[in-house]
Design a protein around this motif. Structure first.
Motif, PDB file in Angstrom:
ATOM      1  N   UNK A   1      42.573  33.461 -83.116  1.00 36.63           N
ATOM      2  CA  UNK A   1      43.050  32.676 -81.983  1.00 36.63           C
ATOM      3  C   UNK A   1      41.868  31.930 -81.358  1.00 36.63           C
ATOM      4  N   UNK A   2      41.957  30.624 -81.172  1.00 39.49           N
ATOM      5  CA  UNK A   2      40.849  29.872 -80.570  1.00 39.49           C
ATOM      6  C   UNK A   2      40.808  30.090 -79.057  1.00 39.49           C
ATOM      7  N   UNK A   3      40.037  31.047 -78.600  1.00 35.12           N
ATOM      8  CA  UNK A   3      39.973  31.411 -77.190  1.00 35.12           C
ATOM      9  C   UNK A   3      38.963  30.517 -76.467  1.00 35.12           C
ATOM     10  N   UNK A   4      39.416  29.818 -75.437  1.00 37.56           N
ATOM     11  CA  UNK A   4      38.525  28.941 -74.669  1.00 37.56           C
ATOM     12  C   UNK A   4      37.723  29.716 -73.637  1.00 37.56           C
ATOM     13  N   UNK A   5      38.300  30.796 -73.090  1.00 35.33           N
ATOM     14  CA  UNK A   5      37.611  31.584 -72.068  1.00 35.33           C
ATOM     15  C   UNK A   5      38.325  32.922 -71.915  1.00 35.33           C
ATOM     16  N   UNK A   6      37.582  33.911 -71.432  1.00 37.45           N
ATOM     17  CA  UNK A   6      38.146  35.235 -71.185  1.00 37.45           C
ATOM     18  C   UNK A   6      37.805  35.664 -69.763  1.00 37.45           C
ATOM     19  N   UNK A   7      38.771  36.297 -69.106  1.00 30.66           N
ATOM     20  CA  UNK A   7      38.605  36.764 -67.735  1.00 30.66           C
ATOM     21  C   UNK A   7      39.064  38.220 -67.658  1.00 30.66           C
ATOM     22  N   UNK A   8      38.525  38.938 -66.670  1.00 29.68           N
ATOM     23  CA  UNK A   8      38.925  40.331 -66.519  1.00 29.68           C
ATOM     24  C   UNK A   8      38.926  40.748 -65.060  1.00 29.68           C
ATOM     25  N   UNK A   9      39.817  41.663 -64.743  1.00 25.96           N
ATOM     26  CA  UNK A   9      39.740  42.377 -63.469  1.00 25.96           C
ATOM     27  C   UNK A   9      38.381  43.060 -63.397  1.00 25.96           C
ATOM     28  N   UNK A  10      37.817  43.220 -62.203  1.00 24.49           N
ATOM     29  CA  UNK A  10      36.512  43.880 -62.096  1.00 24.49           C
ATOM     30  C   UNK A  10      36.550  45.383 -62.316  1.00 24.49           C
ATOM     31  N   UNK A  11      37.721  45.961 -62.447  1.00 26.37           N
ATOM     32  CA  UNK A  11      37.848  47.414 -62.520  1.00 26.37           C
ATOM     33  C   UNK A  11      37.493  47.920 -63.920  1.00 26.37           C
ATOM     34  N   UNK A  12      36.844  49.067 -63.969  1.00 24.89           N
ATOM     35  CA  UNK A  12      36.205  49.580 -65.186  1.00 24.89           C
ATOM     36  C   UNK A  12      37.110  49.586 -66.399  1.00 24.89           C
ATOM     37  N   UNK A  13      38.343  50.080 -66.272  1.00 25.86           N
ATOM     38  CA  UNK A  13      39.193  50.226 -67.453  1.00 25.86           C
ATOM     39  C   UNK A  13      39.560  48.868 -68.068  1.00 25.86           C
TER      40      UNK A  13
ATOM     41  N   UNK B   1      41.490  24.632 -66.949  1.00 29.36           N
ATOM     42  CA  UNK B   1      41.321  24.412 -68.377  1.00 29.36           C
ATOM     43  C   UNK B   1      42.129  23.208 -68.862  1.00 29.36           C
ATOM     44  N   UNK B   2      41.716  22.702 -70.010  1.00 27.09           N
ATOM     45  CA  UNK B   2      42.384  21.547 -70.588  1.00 27.09           C
ATOM     46  C   UNK B   2      43.723  21.939 -71.190  1.00 27.09           C
ATOM     47  N   UNK B   3      44.601  20.967 -71.300  1.00 27.05           N
ATOM     48  CA  UNK B   3      45.892  21.180 -71.933  1.00 27.05           C
ATOM     49  C   UNK B   3      45.686  21.667 -73.361  1.00 27.05           C
ATOM     50  N   UNK B   4      46.368  22.728 -73.717  1.00 25.45           N
ATOM     51  CA  UNK B   4      46.256  23.277 -75.061  1.00 25.45           C
ATOM     52  C   UNK B   4      45.247  24.398 -75.190  1.00 25.45           C
ATOM     53  N   UNK B   5      44.395  24.606 -74.168  1.00 26.04           N
ATOM     54  CA  UNK B   5      43.449  25.722 -74.219  1.00 26.04           C
ATOM     55  C   UNK B   5      44.188  27.059 -74.177  1.00 26.04           C
ATOM     56  N   UNK B   6      43.594  28.052 -74.792  1.00 27.29           N
ATOM     57  CA  UNK B   6      44.098  29.427 -74.732  1.00 27.29           C
ATOM     58  C   UNK B   6      43.050  30.276 -74.027  1.00 27.29           C
ATOM     59  N   UNK B   7      43.468  30.981 -72.982  1.00 23.52           N
ATOM     60  CA  UNK B   7      42.562  31.898 -72.299  1.00 23.52           C
ATOM     61  C   UNK B   7      43.173  33.292 -72.296  1.00 23.52           C
ATOM     62  N   UNK B   8      42.321  34.309 -72.245  1.00 23.36           N
ATOM     63  CA  UNK B   8      42.808  35.680 -72.158  1.00 23.36           C
ATOM     64  C   UNK B   8      42.402  36.255 -70.811  1.00 23.36           C
ATOM     65  N   UNK B   9      43.295  37.066 -70.240  1.00 22.03           N
ATOM     66  CA  UNK B   9      43.061  37.681 -68.936  1.00 22.03           C
ATOM     67  C   UNK B   9      43.423  39.160 -69.033  1.00 22.03           C
ATOM     68  N   UNK B  10      42.450  40.020 -68.778  1.00 21.78           N
ATOM     69  CA  UNK B  10      42.661  41.469 -68.812  1.00 21.78           C
ATOM     70  C   UNK B  10      42.945  41.954 -67.395  1.00 21.78           C
ATOM     71  N   UNK B  11      44.108  42.577 -67.213  1.00 24.07           N
ATOM     72  CA  UNK B  11      44.511  42.993 -65.882  1.00 24.07           C
ATOM     73  C   UNK B  11      45.261  44.331 -65.950  1.00 24.07           C
ATOM     74  N   UNK B  12      46.162  44.548 -64.991  1.00 23.27           N
ATOM     75  CA  UNK B  12      46.817  45.838 -64.788  1.00 23.27           C
ATOM     76  C   UNK B  12      48.338  45.681 -64.789  1.00 23.27           C
ATOM     77  N   UNK B  13      49.027  46.801 -64.802  1.00 29.83           N
ATOM     78  CA  UNK B  13      50.474  46.789 -64.923  1.00 29.83           C
ATOM     79  C   UNK B  13      51.182  45.991 -63.836  1.00 29.83           C
TER      80      UNK B  13
END
Length: 220
Positions: A47-59, A136-148
């Motif tokens: 998957x062409x990932x443009x950027x990744x983000x995450x919650x600041x929490x350890x898990x 982000x630009x149109x067509x970009x794919x980003x991933x975001x790690x978060x919680x339930x």
């Protein structure tokens, strides 16, 4: 705009113990959660990932790192709900509290003692995702790690659901959901997906995804 891949962290030690971890420090993935994070990494291969983000929490940071994103940018807006005095409590004990019925049926009226309201969490997380998608630009794919709960809130908003309906959704540990933020309204491509993400996130956003099964309800 962009496709946002929402990933819940893998199973944590608190999930396994039936504890509401919230924002408590020192809660890590257990052996199952680490294996789940590895599976997420494999699912994202190609998957062409443009950027990744995450919650600041350890898990969440651990899940992002194991999945192959050690440099994921911290995004405070997708942090876990602040459960205040409920943090660290057993879910079995909390379910006996009178307010638990409102948490399930009328979350819009619930504010956790010493913590955050569910309405505040809903507004915070949906605004954070809308803002980061707009960067982000149109067509970009980003991933975001978060919680339930935050992911459920984001999905409910994308579905056009009111907050009081968001408990109808379930996001299992390491579950992968995808929203395409395009035009005037977002398009939910999948919830709790497994399998080959590269095929689904390619040139045809309407390709049928593989939907994963449910899991034991776990908060955090």
């Amino acid at each position: 705009m962009t496709k946002v891949v929402l990933i819940r962290h893998g199973r944590s030690t608190a999930n396994a113990a039936g504890v509401l971890a919230g924002r408590a420090p020192g809660v890590s993935l257990d052996h199952v959660g680490r294996a789940q994070a590895e599976e997420v990494g494999r699912a994202l291969q190609g998957v062409p990932i443009a950027a990744a983000y995450t919650s600041p929490i350890q898990r969440c940071v651990e899940t992002a790192t194991i999945a192959g994103f050690p440099d994921a940018q911290v995004l405070d807006g997708v942090s876990e709900c602040d459960y205040g005095e409920w943090t660290g409590a057993k879910l079995g004990d909390l379910s006996s509290k009178e307010v638990w019925a409102d948490v399930q049926a009328r979350p819009s009226v619930v504010a956790f003692p010493g913590g955050e309201s569910l309405l505040g969490m809903f507004q915070r997380t949906t605004e954070a995702i809308s803002e980061v998608a707009a960067r982000h630009d149109k067509g970009d794919v980003i991933v975001v790690f978060s919680h339930g709960d935050p992911i459920k809130a984001i999905l409910a908003h994308a579905f056009g659901m009111e907050l009081d309906q968001f408990q109808r959704l379930h996001v299992h540990p390491a579950g992968i959901s995808v929203i395409d933020y395009q035009g005037e309204r977002p398009l939910v491509l999948c919830v709790n997906m497994g399998g080959d993400l590269a095929a689904m996130l390619g040139s045809n956003p309407h390709a049928a995804p593989t939907i994963g099964g449910g899991d034991v309800a776990e908060v955090g």
